[in-house]
Scaffold this motif. Structure first.
Motif, PDB file in Angstrom:
ATOM      1  N   LEU A   5      38.474  37.570  18.386  1.00  0.00           N
ATOM      2  CA  LEU A   5      39.084  37.675  17.062  1.00  0.00           C
ATOM      3  C   LEU A   5      38.120  37.228  15.965  1.00  0.00           C
ATOM      4  O   LEU A   5      37.251  36.381  16.175  1.00  0.00           O
ATOM      5  CB  LEU A   5      40.356  36.835  16.989  1.00  0.00           C
ATOM      6  CG  LEU A   5      41.448  37.092  18.032  1.00  0.00           C
ATOM      7  CD1 LEU A   5      42.749  36.405  17.601  1.00  0.00           C
ATOM      8  CD2 LEU A   5      41.674  38.565  18.277  1.00  0.00           C
ATOM      9  N   GLN A   6      38.316  37.810  14.797  1.00  0.00           N
ATOM     10  CA  GLN A   6      37.521  37.438  13.626  1.00  0.00           C
ATOM     11  C   GLN A   6      38.435  37.305  12.418  1.00  0.00           C
ATOM     12  O   GLN A   6      39.174  38.232  12.068  1.00  0.00           O
ATOM     13  CB  GLN A   6      36.449  38.487  13.339  1.00  0.00           C
ATOM     14  CG  GLN A   6      35.548  38.137  12.163  1.00  0.00           C
ATOM     15  CD  GLN A   6      34.574  39.257  11.825  1.00  0.00           C
ATOM     16  OE1 GLN A   6      34.924  40.426  11.911  1.00  0.00           O
ATOM     17  NE2 GLN A   6      33.354  38.904  11.453  1.00  0.00           N
ATOM     18  N   PHE A   7      38.390  36.130  11.800  1.00  0.00           N
ATOM     19  CA  PHE A   7      39.128  35.852  10.568  1.00  0.00           C
ATOM     20  C   PHE A   7      38.121  35.637   9.446  1.00  0.00           C
ATOM     21  O   PHE A   7      36.943  35.374   9.702  1.00  0.00           O
ATOM     22  CB  PHE A   7      39.977  34.580  10.731  1.00  0.00           C
ATOM     23  CG  PHE A   7      40.976  34.628  11.847  1.00  0.00           C
ATOM     24  CD1 PHE A   7      42.259  35.097  11.631  1.00  0.00           C
ATOM     25  CD2 PHE A   7      40.632  34.190  13.117  1.00  0.00           C
ATOM     26  CE1 PHE A   7      43.188  35.137  12.659  1.00  0.00           C
ATOM     27  CE2 PHE A   7      41.556  34.217  14.154  1.00  0.00           C
ATOM     28  CZ  PHE A   7      42.829  34.695  13.924  1.00  0.00           C
ATOM     29  N   PRO A   8      38.551  35.707   8.184  1.00  0.00           N
ATOM     30  CA  PRO A   8      37.653  35.298   7.104  1.00  0.00           C
ATOM     31  C   PRO A   8      37.260  33.829   7.311  1.00  0.00           C
ATOM     32  O   PRO A   8      38.127  32.966   7.402  1.00  0.00           O
ATOM     33  CB  PRO A   8      38.523  35.461   5.850  1.00  0.00           C
ATOM     34  CG  PRO A   8      39.569  36.454   6.229  1.00  0.00           C
ATOM     35  CD  PRO A   8      39.859  36.195   7.671  1.00  0.00           C
ATOM     36  N   GLY A   9      35.980  33.559   7.439  1.00  0.00           N
ATOM     37  CA  GLY A   9      35.517  32.202   7.684  1.00  0.00           C
ATOM     38  C   GLY A   9      35.116  31.928   9.125  1.00  0.00           C
ATOM     39  O   GLY A   9      34.487  30.910   9.409  1.00  0.00           O
ATOM     40  N   THR A  10      35.456  32.824  10.052  1.00  0.00           N
ATOM     41  CA  THR A  10      34.995  32.663  11.437  1.00  0.00           C
ATOM     42  C   THR A  10      33.476  32.776  11.465  1.00  0.00           C
ATOM     43  O   THR A  10      32.904  33.636  10.794  1.00  0.00           O
ATOM     44  CB  THR A  10      35.612  33.757  12.338  1.00  0.00           C
ATOM     45  OG1 THR A  10      37.033  33.667  12.282  1.00  0.00           O
ATOM     46  CG2 THR A  10      35.161  33.594  13.776  1.00  0.00           C
ATOM     47  N   ASN A  11      32.804  31.923  12.243  1.00  0.00           N
ATOM     48  CA  ASN A  11      31.343  31.999  12.285  1.00  0.00           C
ATOM     49  C   ASN A  11      30.759  31.967  13.701  1.00  0.00           C
ATOM     50  O   ASN A  11      29.547  31.889  13.860  1.00  0.00           O
ATOM     51  CB  ASN A  11      30.704  30.897  11.429  1.00  0.00           C
ATOM     52  CG  ASN A  11      31.044  29.491  11.906  1.00  0.00           C
ATOM     53  OD1 ASN A  11      31.454  29.282  13.045  1.00  0.00           O
ATOM     54  ND2 ASN A  11      30.875  28.519  11.021  1.00  0.00           N
ATOM     55  N   CYS A  12      31.606  32.039  14.717  1.00  0.00           N
ATOM     56  CA  CYS A  12      31.107  31.995  16.097  1.00  0.00           C
ATOM     57  C   CYS A  12      31.431  33.251  16.893  1.00  0.00           C
ATOM     58  O   CYS A  12      31.198  33.288  18.101  1.00  0.00           O
ATOM     59  CB  CYS A  12      31.670  30.779  16.819  1.00  0.00           C
ATOM     60  SG  CYS A  12      31.128  29.204  16.144  1.00  0.00           S
ATOM     61  N   GLU A  13      31.959  34.271  16.222  1.00  0.00           N
ATOM     62  CA  GLU A  13      32.335  35.477  16.951  1.00  0.00           C
ATOM     63  C   GLU A  13      31.118  36.207  17.511  1.00  0.00           C
ATOM     64  O   GLU A  13      31.169  36.764  18.626  1.00  0.00           O
ATOM     65  CB  GLU A  13      33.186  36.409  16.076  1.00  0.00           C
ATOM     66  CG  GLU A  13      32.465  37.136  14.961  1.00  0.00           C
ATOM     67  CD  GLU A  13      32.257  36.315  13.710  1.00  0.00           C
ATOM     68  OE1 GLU A  13      31.920  36.904  12.663  1.00  0.00           O
ATOM     69  OE2 GLU A  13      32.417  35.069  13.765  1.00  0.00           O
ATOM     70  N   ARG A  14      30.014  36.199  16.798  1.00  0.00           N
ATOM     71  CA  ARG A  14      28.808  36.893  17.281  1.00  0.00           C
ATOM     72  C   ARG A  14      28.151  36.123  18.427  1.00  0.00           C
ATOM     73  O   ARG A  14      27.587  36.727  19.339  1.00  0.00           O
ATOM     74  CB  ARG A  14      27.835  37.126  16.128  1.00  0.00           C
ATOM     75  CG  ARG A  14      28.388  38.060  15.068  1.00  0.00           C
ATOM     76  CD  ARG A  14      27.362  38.419  14.007  1.00  0.00           C
ATOM     77  NE  ARG A  14      27.953  39.247  12.978  1.00  0.00           N
ATOM     78  CZ  ARG A  14      28.120  40.561  13.059  1.00  0.00           C
ATOM     79  NH1 ARG A  14      27.723  41.199  14.146  1.00  0.00           N
ATOM     80  NH2 ARG A  14      28.677  41.249  12.078  1.00  0.00           N
ATOM     81  N   ASP A  15      28.220  34.806  18.370  1.00  0.00           N
ATOM     82  CA  ASP A  15      27.726  33.994  19.492  1.00  0.00           C
ATOM     83  C   ASP A  15      28.497  34.336  20.766  1.00  0.00           C
ATOM     84  O   ASP A  15      27.901  34.494  21.849  1.00  0.00           O
ATOM     85  CB  ASP A  15      27.906  32.501  19.196  1.00  0.00           C
ATOM     86  CG  ASP A  15      27.247  32.051  17.905  1.00  0.00           C
ATOM     87  OD1 ASP A  15      27.619  32.601  16.849  1.00  0.00           O
ATOM     88  OD2 ASP A  15      26.408  31.152  17.952  1.00  0.00           O
ATOM     89  N   MET A  16      29.829  34.431  20.637  1.00  0.00           N
ATOM     90  CA  MET A  16      30.654  34.744  21.799  1.00  0.00           C
ATOM     91  C   MET A  16      30.413  36.171  22.279  1.00  0.00           C
ATOM     92  O   MET A  16      30.338  36.431  23.494  1.00  0.00           O
ATOM     93  CB  MET A  16      32.140  34.549  21.441  1.00  0.00           C
ATOM     94  CG  MET A  16      33.081  34.712  22.623  1.00  0.00           C
ATOM     95  SD  MET A  16      32.782  33.525  23.959  1.00  0.00           S
ATOM     96  CE  MET A  16      33.309  32.003  23.170  1.00  0.00           C
ATOM     97  N   HIS A  17      30.262  37.098  21.348  1.00  0.00           N
ATOM     98  CA  HIS A  17      29.984  38.488  21.710  1.00  0.00           C
ATOM     99  C   HIS A  17      28.653  38.579  22.448  1.00  0.00           C
ATOM    100  O   HIS A  17      28.526  39.301  23.447  1.00  0.00           O
ATOM    101  CB  HIS A  17      29.965  39.348  20.449  1.00  0.00           C
ATOM    102  CG  HIS A  17      29.834  40.811  20.703  1.00  0.00           C
ATOM    103  ND1 HIS A  17      28.607  41.445  20.793  1.00  0.00           N
ATOM    104  CD2 HIS A  17      30.763  41.770  20.913  1.00  0.00           C
ATOM    105  CE1 HIS A  17      28.792  42.729  21.029  1.00  0.00           C
ATOM    106  NE2 HIS A  17      30.095  42.953  21.109  1.00  0.00           N
ATOM    107  N   TYR A  18      27.660  37.838  21.978  1.00  0.00           N
ATOM    108  CA  TYR A  18      26.354  37.820  22.642  1.00  0.00           C
ATOM    109  C   TYR A  18      26.469  37.249  24.059  1.00  0.00           C
ATOM    110  O   TYR A  18      25.903  37.798  25.016  1.00  0.00           O
ATOM    111  CB  TYR A  18      25.369  36.984  21.828  1.00  0.00           C
ATOM    112  CG  TYR A  18      24.033  36.791  22.505  1.00  0.00           C
ATOM    113  CD1 TYR A  18      23.028  37.748  22.411  1.00  0.00           C
ATOM    114  CD2 TYR A  18      23.784  35.642  23.255  1.00  0.00           C
ATOM    115  CE1 TYR A  18      21.801  37.574  23.039  1.00  0.00           C
ATOM    116  CE2 TYR A  18      22.556  35.458  23.888  1.00  0.00           C
ATOM    117  CZ  TYR A  18      21.581  36.428  23.781  1.00  0.00           C
ATOM    118  OH  TYR A  18      20.378  36.256  24.414  1.00  0.00           O
ATOM    119  N   ALA A  19      27.224  36.156  24.199  1.00  0.00           N
ATOM    120  CA  ALA A  19      27.372  35.517  25.509  1.00  0.00           C
ATOM    121  C   ALA A  19      27.999  36.470  26.519  1.00  0.00           C
ATOM    122  O   ALA A  19      27.525  36.596  27.661  1.00  0.00           O
ATOM    123  CB  ALA A  19      28.203  34.246  25.390  1.00  0.00           C
TER     124      ALA A  19
END
Length: 216
Positions: A5-19
């Motif tokens: 999930l991605q909300f306004p202000g989320t900043n770890c979604e790309r880290d998780m997607h990469y993992a």
């Protein structure tokens, strides 16, 4: 399919997607908060860290009402796996999918460091790849990470083995050093530490990798 999930202000979604995509080779997709449904092939929902909606009002309190959360709540109640990390943990408690609450750290300071944790229970999908009593290290980065639950709730959680992770030393004043808990059905897990930030030697360690892999 791992739905992140991605909300306004989320900043770890790309880290998780990469993992999940680059390290573990799993199909994963980032899902915007305004969506009203999860991908049809979703096998895991991840609510990553950050500062959803700027943490206004209270951490996770606004994100709990985002359109996608209705789908997540239905998914969880049907037995789907949900993992909430840091701000994701806060969103899960605000949504009522996990017991207790996260309040301001003792000392009122933002904490960012590598933290030792003890694996308390492995009778669940989330930590099944670890040994009970094992000490692992994961990064933490939060201001509102002090876990709290009332006496009756805490006792019920102990009886149902819902306390999964504890801090080796308590960095934020959490009740009984609690760092991560699951629901009674053991399909929803929230933790303050960031496993996605410790998945390859380049990042300093791989203690978070087994947790993410066990959910595939």
């Amino acid at each position: 399919m791992v739905a992140i999930l991605q909300f306004p202000g989320t900043n770890c979604e790309r880290d998780m997607h990469y993992a999940y995509s680059n390290i573990l080779g799993a199909e994963s997709v980032i899902v915007w908060h305004q969506e009203k449904a999860l991908p049809a092939s979703t096998s895991l929902v991840v609510i990553p860290g950050g500062f959803s909606y700027g943490d206004y009002l209270r951490s996770g309190a606004i994100a709990r009402f985002a359109p996608i959360m209705q789908a997540v709540m239905a998914y969880a109640k049907n037995g789907g796996l949900v993992l909430g990390i840091c701000n994701g943990f806060q969103i899960l408690t605000e949504s009522g999918l996990l017991p207790g609450a996260l309040k301001r750290n003792q000392g009122l300071c933002f904490i960012s460091k590598l933290q030792k944790l003890e694996v308390v229970s492995t009778d669940n999908r989330f930590l099944s790849s670890y040994q009970t009593g094992a000490v692992i290290s994961l990064p933490i980065a939060h201001a509102d990470g002090s876990y709290y639950a009332d006496t009756d709730t805490l006792q019920s959680m102990k009886e149902n083995n819902q306390i999964l992770l504890q801090y080796v030393d308590n960095p934020n004043g959490s009740l009984e050093c609690i760092a991560g808990v699951c629901n009674q059905e053991k399909n929803v897990f929230g933790l303050m530490p960031h496993p996605e930030r410790f998945v390859e030697p380049l990042l300093g360690g791989t203690d978070g990798l087994a947790m993410l892999r066990s959910l595939l």
